[in-house]
Design a protein around this motif. Structure first.
Motif, short mmCIF file in Angstrom:
data_model
loop_
_atom_site.label_atom_id
_atom_site.label_comp_id
_atom_site.label_asym_id
_atom_site.label_seq_id
_atom_site.Cartn_x
_atom_site.Cartn_y
_atom_site.Cartn_z
N LYS A 165 -18.76 46.35 -32.25
CA LYS A 165 -18.70 47.78 -31.96
C LYS A 165 -18.61 48.06 -30.45
O LYS A 165 -18.57 49.22 -30.03
N GLY A 166 -18.61 47.00 -29.64
CA GLY A 166 -18.41 47.18 -28.22
C GLY A 166 -19.63 46.97 -27.35
O GLY A 166 -19.56 47.10 -26.12
N PHE A 167 -20.78 46.61 -27.95
CA PHE A 167 -21.99 46.39 -27.16
C PHE A 167 -22.00 44.96 -26.64
O PHE A 167 -21.71 44.02 -27.38
N PRO A 168 -22.33 44.77 -25.36
CA PRO A 168 -22.39 43.41 -24.80
C PRO A 168 -23.44 42.58 -25.52
O PRO A 168 -24.51 43.09 -25.89
N LEU A 169 -23.16 41.29 -25.69
CA LEU A 169 -24.06 40.40 -26.42
C LEU A 169 -25.45 40.38 -25.78
O LEU A 169 -26.47 40.45 -26.48
N GLY A 170 -25.50 40.27 -24.46
CA GLY A 170 -26.78 40.23 -23.77
C GLY A 170 -27.61 41.47 -24.02
O GLY A 170 -28.84 41.41 -24.22
N GLU A 171 -26.94 42.63 -24.05
CA GLU A 171 -27.65 43.90 -24.28
C GLU A 171 -28.20 43.96 -25.71
O GLU A 171 -29.32 44.43 -25.93
N VAL A 172 -27.41 43.47 -26.66
CA VAL A 172 -27.85 43.48 -28.07
C VAL A 172 -29.05 42.56 -28.25
O VAL A 172 -30.00 42.91 -28.97
N VAL A 173 -29.02 41.41 -27.61
CA VAL A 173 -30.16 40.47 -27.70
C VAL A 173 -31.41 41.11 -27.12
O VAL A 173 -32.51 40.97 -27.66
N ARG A 174 -31.24 41.83 -26.00
CA ARG A 174 -32.39 42.53 -25.40
C ARG A 174 -32.92 43.61 -26.34
O ARG A 174 -34.13 43.83 -26.43
N MET A 175 -32.00 44.31 -27.03
CA MET A 175 -32.42 45.31 -28.02
C MET A 175 -33.28 44.66 -29.10
O MET A 175 -34.32 45.18 -29.49
N ALA A 176 -32.80 43.51 -29.60
CA ALA A 176 -33.52 42.80 -30.66
C ALA A 176 -34.90 42.37 -30.19
O ALA A 176 -35.90 42.51 -30.91
N TYR A 177 -34.96 41.85 -28.97
CA TYR A 177 -36.25 41.41 -28.43
C TYR A 177 -37.21 42.59 -28.25
O TYR A 177 -38.40 42.49 -28.57
N LYS A 178 -36.66 43.71 -27.78
CA LYS A 178 -37.48 44.91 -27.61
C LYS A 178 -38.05 45.37 -28.95
O LYS A 178 -39.21 45.78 -29.04
N GLY A 179 -37.22 45.30 -29.99
CA GLY A 179 -37.70 45.67 -31.32
C GLY A 179 -38.76 44.70 -31.82
O GLY A 179 -39.77 45.11 -32.40
N GLY A 180 -38.55 43.41 -31.57
CA GLY A 180 -39.51 42.40 -31.99
C GLY A 180 -40.86 42.58 -31.32
O GLY A 180 -41.91 42.33 -31.94
N LYS A 181 -40.86 43.03 -30.07
CA LYS A 181 -42.12 43.22 -29.34
C LYS A 181 -43.01 44.27 -29.99
O LYS A 181 -44.23 44.26 -29.81
N LYS A 182 -42.40 45.18 -30.76
CA LYS A 182 -43.19 46.21 -31.44
C LYS A 182 -44.17 45.60 -32.44
O LYS A 182 -45.17 46.22 -32.80
N SER A 183 -43.85 44.40 -32.88
CA SER A 183 -44.70 43.76 -33.89
C SER A 183 -45.80 42.91 -33.25
O SER A 183 -46.57 42.26 -33.97
N SER A 184 -45.88 42.90 -31.92
CA SER A 184 -46.83 41.99 -31.25
C SER A 184 -48.26 42.23 -31.69
O SER A 184 -49.03 41.28 -31.88
N VAL A 185 -48.63 43.48 -31.89
CA VAL A 185 -50.01 43.78 -32.32
C VAL A 185 -50.27 43.20 -33.70
O VAL A 185 -51.35 42.69 -33.99
N VAL A 186 -49.26 43.26 -34.58
CA VAL A 186 -49.40 42.70 -35.93
C VAL A 186 -49.50 41.18 -35.86
O VAL A 186 -50.34 40.57 -36.54
N VAL A 187 -48.66 40.57 -35.05
CA VAL A 187 -48.65 39.11 -34.92
C VAL A 187 -50.01 38.61 -34.42
O VAL A 187 -50.58 37.64 -34.98
N LYS A 188 -50.56 39.27 -33.42
CA LYS A 188 -51.87 38.86 -32.88
C LYS A 188 -52.96 38.96 -33.94
O LYS A 188 -53.77 38.04 -34.11
N ILE A 189 -52.96 40.08 -34.66
CA ILE A 189 -53.99 40.28 -35.68
C ILE A 189 -53.77 39.33 -36.86
O ILE A 189 -54.73 38.83 -37.45
N PHE A 190 -52.51 39.06 -37.19
CA PHE A 190 -52.20 38.09 -38.24
C PHE A 190 -52.87 36.75 -37.92
O PHE A 190 -53.51 36.13 -38.77
N LEU A 191 -52.67 36.28 -36.68
CA LEU A 191 -53.20 34.98 -36.27
C LEU A 191 -54.72 34.98 -36.31
O LEU A 191 -55.35 34.02 -36.76
N ILE A 192 -55.33 36.09 -35.85
CA ILE A 192 -56.79 36.17 -35.86
C ILE A 192 -57.32 36.23 -37.29
O ILE A 192 -58.33 35.60 -37.62
#
Length: 448
Positions: free
Chosen positions: A42-69
């Motif tokens: 659709k015209g988005f640079p690969l690097g930008e899309v990867v950053r988008m994905a990582y930014k979305g993944g970071k939203k789950s950090s609180v869940v990941v931490k509590i999962f491990l605990i």
């Protein structure tokens, strides 16, 4: 059109993996790669899309931490005798003629204390279904009661990763959300209790099946001191101490009890925290009292992070803008709640996980709530009353699939998980009535 086709392909991948018992992380990673490819086309640079994905993944950090605990706390609570004691006291005092009701109440209590549906179903839930089978109780209805109970705590426990996720996404205070969750669950909980009371008298427990209770006493010291890790969680939660700090304190207390009361070595107690609890002998409890450990949560944490990455791409590329526009047509609270129910159902079915359902639903409905001047605490409670519980209705969603597999019961058990469908139903009726009264009041004022 390519977005719709990609959604269908990913949906098939996810359902296929769940049905075949393949780790859900694999199709999630494959699906993520497909959406990255579509975004680049659709015209988005690969690097930008990867950053988008990582930014979305970071939203789950609180869940990941509590999962491990939670993994660590489940393992050491078993070693300390805390979980076995909760099961022991619950089963010791239950009444045979009210077994199904007690299955719901015990599962609710244990899930509130440990904050995890999957941890509860694999301990208290498994013990209860074994007793039900031995005592001639309808196992499908019993499983429905257990599933209802395990999501009581999964929804509103201070230790719940899903409750923390909702608080993080909506930028709300966890304990305020918990108070609101209790308020909106009173009627559904009472209705569910009545529902299970009826079936309890219809399918009473014929024998007490005391083998499990007897074996627990043989293996563990079940004195009140072993309940201290749970007591600390409750007290610190009431004091509104950060949940991660509360859980760490509980783990430390449980390690001391494991060593001093249950006579496990320090090395073994630490192993239980990280690797999970395993009974070394051939005790009948071995199939029930096992699991937990930080390691056990790594795969689940990875799946949660990857599934959350989708939201970053959807948000950054505005792939789902048309869906948001449709939701924005809602004009009042009950219409918004209905739209949130529909959105949660679709996202829970597509994502196959509770976390993705919550994050995607929040992303799609938040603007509509802001547009209608509905505050973030109301948005938080609506997410809790839809995406959290609706995920447990989808047979291929791990929120339901894992409990069904653990209990070894048919999917028809979800029909008896009454608490889960009373929550959205009762709250929708409440919003509908409130909206009708508000409209009448507005019309009267306008005429005057």
């Amino acid at each position: 059109m390519d977005v719709i086709v990609t959604f269908i392909i990913c949906f098939i991948f996810l359902i296929g993996s769940v049905l075949k018992g393949i780790y859900i992380g694999y199709p999630l990673i494959l699906s993520l790669m497909l959406f990255i490819f579509i975004s680049v086309r659709k015209g988005f640079p690969l690097g930008e899309v990867v950053r988008m994905a990582y930014k979305g993944g970071k939203k789950s950090s609180v869940v990941v931490k509590i999962f491990l605990i939670i993994g660590g706390i489940t393992g050491i609570w078993m070693a300390a005798g805390t979980v076995p004691s909760l099961v022991y006291y619950g089963m010791k005092f239950l009444k045979p003629e009210l077994f199904i009701l007690f299955a719901f109440l015990i599962s609710s209590f244990v899930s509130f204390l440990i904050g995890t549906s999957l941890g509860t179903v694999s301990t208290a839930g498994l013990a209860l279904i074994v007793v039900a089978r031995g005592g001639g109780v309808n196992e499908v209805i019993t499983a429905g009661a257990i599933i209802s109970g395990i999501y009581f705590g999964d929804r509103c426990s201070p230790m719940s990763s899903s409750a923390s996720l909702v608080a993080t996404l909506t930028q709300t205070e966890l304990y305020t959300n918990i108070k609101n969750m209790f308020k909106t669950s009173i009627v559904p909980f009472v209705l569910a209790a009545v529902f299970y009371t009826f079936y309890s008298y219809k399918y009473p427990l014929n024998t007490m099946g005391s083998t499990i209770v007897d074996e627990i006493v043989k293996v563990f010291d079940v004195g009140s001191i072993v309940l201290l890790p749970a007591f600390f969680i409750l007290v610190l939660s009431l004091c509104k101490v950060n949940v991660k700090i509360s859980m760490f304190i509980s783990i430390i207390v449980a390690i001391f009890i494991s060593v001093l009361v249950q006579h496990n070595s320090i090395i073994n107690s630490l192993k239980y925290v990280f690797l999970g609890y395993v009974m070394e002998n051939d005790n009948p409890l071995k199939a029930i009292m096992k699991g937990g450990g930080v390691i056990s949560m790594i795969k689940a944490s990875l799946a949660v992070f990857v599934s959350s990455s989708f939201t970053g791409i959807f948000e950054g590329t505005e792939m789902l803008k048309s869906v948001e526009s449709l939701i924005n047509k809602a004009k009042n609270r009950h219409q918004l709640f209905l739209a949130t129910i529909a959105t949660s159902t679709i996202t829970a079915a597509f994502g196959c996980s509770q976390t993705l359902a919550v994050i995607l639903t929040h992303m799609l409905v938040k603007d509509a709530y802001e547009k209608n001047f509905i505050n973030k605490y109301d948005l938080a409670i609506d997410l809790e009353n839809t995406a959290i519980v609706i995920s447990a209705f989808i047979p291929w969603n791990i929120a339901l699939l894992v409990p069904l597999t653990t209990l070894d019961v048919s999917v028809s058990s979800e029909l008896y998980a009454s608490y889960l469908y009373f929550i959205p139903l009762v709250n929708y009726i409440f919003y509908k009535i409130t909206s009708s009264k508000l409209n009448k009041s507005t019309n009267i004022t306008t005429k005057l």
